[in-house]
Design an enzyme around this catalytic site. Structure first.
Site, PDB file in Angstrom:
ATOM      1  N   CYS A  80      -0.653   4.327   2.231  1.00  0.00           N
ATOM      2  CA  CYS A  80      -0.758   4.252   3.695  1.00  0.00           C
ATOM      3  C   CYS A  80      -0.320   2.858   4.147  1.00  0.00           C
ATOM      4  O   CYS A  80       0.877   2.557   4.047  1.00  0.00           O
ATOM      5  CB  CYS A  80      -2.146   4.653   4.212  1.00  0.00           C
ATOM      6  SG  CYS A  80      -3.579   3.898   3.427  1.00  0.00           S
ATOM      7  N   SER A  81      -1.230   2.013   4.612  1.00  0.00           N
ATOM      8  CA  SER A  81      -0.794   0.711   5.138  1.00  0.00           C
ATOM      9  C   SER A  81      -1.896  -0.325   5.018  1.00  0.00           C
ATOM     10  O   SER A  81      -2.035  -1.187   5.884  1.00  0.00           O
ATOM     11  CB  SER A  81      -0.375   0.871   6.599  1.00  0.00           C
ATOM     12  OG  SER A  81      -1.420   1.480   7.340  1.00  0.00           O
ATOM     13  N   CYS A  82      -2.707  -0.248   3.961  1.00  0.00           N
ATOM     14  CA  CYS A  82      -3.834  -1.161   3.794  1.00  0.00           C
ATOM     15  C   CYS A  82      -3.358  -2.615   3.746  1.00  0.00           C
ATOM     16  O   CYS A  82      -2.375  -2.931   3.078  1.00  0.00           O
ATOM     17  CB  CYS A  82      -4.598  -0.815   2.520  1.00  0.00           C
ATOM     18  SG  CYS A  82      -5.292   0.843   2.585  1.00  0.00           S
ATOM     19  N   CYS A 126       0.884  -1.162   0.000  1.00  0.00           N
ATOM     20  CA  CYS A 126       0.000   0.000   0.000  1.00  0.00           C
ATOM     21  C   CYS A 126       0.919   1.207   0.000  1.00  0.00           C
ATOM     22  O   CYS A 126       1.505   1.542   1.035  1.00  0.00           O
ATOM     23  CB  CYS A 126      -0.904   0.002   1.235  1.00  0.00           C
ATOM     24  SG  CYS A 126      -1.849   1.538   1.395  1.00  0.00           S
TER      25      CYS A 126
END
Lengths: 204, 225
Positions: free
Chosen positions: A111-113, A108
């Site tokens: 962000c940090s999906c 991702c």
């Protein structure tokens, strides 16, 4: 215009991060907006109940049951929900299959999906600037840092999780695993093999 | 131009440090607290996931870069609580009221945690625009890549894909449009597609001629060729 304020309110809290968290928790608790017992419950859920062991069960089932594998690749959200895996950050699942021709890897960049119901909370490296910046541009160099070298004839397909779809990699079943039970197979499925930065363990 | 979080393809970050799969889920106790606090505060219902992502992206580039992951979360949470009127700046100075908050009845209880986490928050919607593209069709990601709706606003089209030629791989159905939903402009659901780009279309020096990158992109991020 969005609110771009150079004196952000967070600067009013203590700068040291552990104290910053503590201060905010104290303020919210005092007003009745947070129940500290609920925080404990959330932490227990992601520390002890939901983690890559869930994804490993899905992979082991797919390796063992061709019907399940077909359903998983067709509609992963429904297939994994049937095994009891659904929830926050896993509402829309897609499973992508590794083959000798194609290796899949998930990132991702924005962000940090990450598929929480199947893999839990992402590891630190997944959220790092280095992984987010480089996985899309030089996946093979990144893989080398994980000790993975792919054959030249294998193409890499990197999935950048830019929406609410969450991706899980279905790694190739290791050789010499005929006859292993689902439990034994699940033990071979590493977390990183389901992100695409690793390969399954080889049976000893 | 876009914001500092949009770092796909950036040079200069150095090696990834994989660590061990046996590392603890939370490296520090306060990381766990920061995550739980953010989820519990979200359950007060004063913002959606797109608003909270945008709050992290709006940290100043200096803060975004120097803060560790959960520092970003906790700092953006404090900013959001003030922006949405849940807390005042005096509250953050610990000089505010200690009375029960009007939203206190919405506070997440320990016994409701499992249900809330299990329910999640699906982003697919029945209504909205009809699909304009079909599987296999060539499309181009729009240029510029910053939000067309709001100057400096939230979007999920990474800069590295702007202007690139890609192919529709899969239609995911209609999903809430973050560009709109992050700014209180409604959910504005649109068809969401997995779009495949050849690495050579994105990078001047791709590692391998057959490598690809797939992004999930909303219909308004794409134009026909």
């Amino acid at each position: 215009m969005p609110h771009d304020d150079h004196d952000h309110p967070h600067a009013l809290l203590p700068p040291e991060p552990a104290l910053r968290v503590k201060a905010l928790e104290t303020i919210l608790t005092r007003k009745g907006l947070i129940d500290p017992a609920a925080l404990d419950e959330i932490i227990d859920t992601y520390q002890n109940k939901i983690g890559p062991q869930n994804g490993a069960r899905v992979v082991a089932r797919a390796w063992s049951d061709p019907g399940f594998k077909a359903a998983l690749l067709q509609d992963a959200t429904t297939a994994v929900a049937d095994l009891g895996y659904y929830g926050r950050q896993g509402e829309h699942m897609v499973v992508v299959e590794n083959t000798p021709e194609q290796h899949n890897m998930v990132v991702c960049t924005l962000c940090s999906c990450y598929p929480w119901p199947l893999l839990g909370i992402p590891p630190g490296w997944y959220k790092s600037d280095a992984y987010r910046a480089r996985a899309v541009r030089e996946p093979r160099k990144v893989l080398a840092e994980f000790g993975v070298t792919l054959p030249a004839e294998t193409a890499v397909r990197v999935w950048d999780s830019t929406a609410e779809i969450r991706y899980l990699v279905l790694p190739m079943r290791p050789e010499r695993t005929d006859g292993l039970s689902e439990d034994a197979l699940a033990a071979l499925v590493s977390r990183d093999s389901m992100i695409g930065t690793g390969l399954p363990k080889v049976p000893s | 131009m876009t914001r500092v979080h949009d770092m796909g393809g950036r040079f200069g970050d150095g090696p990834v440090e994989p660590g061990s799969e046996d590392d603890p889920v939370f490296a520090e106790e306060w990381h766990a607290r920061a995550l739980a606090l953010t989820l519990a505060a979200g359950a007060l219902g004063q913002w959606n996931i797109d608003i909270s992502r945008h709050a992290r992206e709006r940290l100043s580039p200096k803060d975004y870069t120097r803060f560790s992951y959960y520092e970003k979360w906790i700092s953006a949470l404090a900013d959001l609580l003030v922006e949405r009127g849940v807390l005042t700046e005096d509250d953050l100075r610990e000089a505010g009221s200690a009375e029960k908050h009007p939203l206190a009845d919405r506070a997440m209880k320990a016994e409701s945690v499992a249900g809330v986490l299990a329910r999640g928050g699906p982003a697919d919607r029945e209504g909205g625009l009809k699909p304009r593209f079909s599987t296999g069709q060539a499309v181009r990601a729009v240029v510029p890549s910053d939000s067309a709706l709001v100057a400096g606003g939230h979007t999920r089209l990474p800069r590295y894909a702007a202007g690139a030629l890609g192919y529709i791989l899969r239609l995911h159905g209609n999903h809430v449009l973050p560009d709109s939903n992050a700014h209180g402009l409604g959910e504005a659901p649109e068809p969401l597609y997995a779009v495949k780009f050849h690495a050579r279309e994105l990078w001047a020096h791709p590692e391998h001629p057959d490598d690809e990158v797939v992004l999930d992109l909303w219909q308004s991020y794409l134009e026909p060729i």
